[in-house]
Design a protein around this motif. Structure first.
Motif, PDB file in Angstrom:
ATOM      1  N   TYR A 149      -4.758   6.498  -1.265  1.00  0.00           N
ATOM      2  CA  TYR A 149      -4.132   5.185  -0.646  1.00  0.00           C
ATOM      3  C   TYR A 149      -4.627   4.346  -1.661  1.00  0.00           C
ATOM      4  N   TRP A 199       0.897  -1.201  -0.384  1.00  0.00           N
ATOM      5  CA  TRP A 199      -0.220  -0.219  -0.217  1.00  0.00           C
ATOM      6  C   TRP A 199       1.067   1.392   0.175  1.00  0.00           C
ATOM      7  N   ARG A 234       0.231   6.192  -0.143  1.00  0.00           N
ATOM      8  CA  ARG A 234      -0.302   6.709  -0.264  1.00  0.00           C
ATOM      9  C   ARG A 234       0.222   8.131  -0.910  1.00  0.00           C
TER      10      ARG A 234
END
Length: 123
Positions: A93, A35, A37
């Motif tokens: 995200y 992940w 962002r």
């Protein structure tokens, strides 16, 4: 190959959200997934990553102890449980898959990306 991220939204500071990223078109169970962002006006930054086996997890210092990354290989899906959210966590995200390379923090080494999901934390 598609990565579909979901679960973003608006939450008050201190609240929680759970992001999901479902992969289709290929099995990613043997690869790193992560992940990242990106906040307005800022570069995309690493948040968390998880290896295939034995499921080692890695976190940015800014989210360590608050966020938890996990994966369900049977569902070709990864999750990001975000607790104790802060206004500075506000960003889009993105989930991503890395098929090679050695630096899981480098977004340039990820090959496939989802479309992003907005997380907004109000103070």
């Amino acid at each position: 190959v598609q990565l579909q991220a979901s679960g973003g939204g608006l939450v008050q500071a201190g609240g929680s959200l759970r992001l999901s990223c479902a992969a289709s078109g290929r099995t990613f169970s043997s690869y790193f997934m992560g992940w990242f962002r990106q906040a307005p006006g800022k570069e995309r930054e690493f948040v968390a990553a998880i290896s295939w086996s034995p499921g080692m997890t890695y976190y940015a210092d800014s989210v360590k102890g608050r966020f938890t990354i996990s994966r369900d290989n049977a569902k070709n899906t990864i999750y990001l449980q975000m607790n104790s959210l802060k206004p500075e966590d506000t960003a889009v995200y993105y989930c991503a898959v890395r098929t090679g390379g050695s630096n899981y923090r480098d977004y340039g080494q990820y090959d496939y990306w989802g479309q992003g999901t907005q997380v907004t934390v109000s103070s």
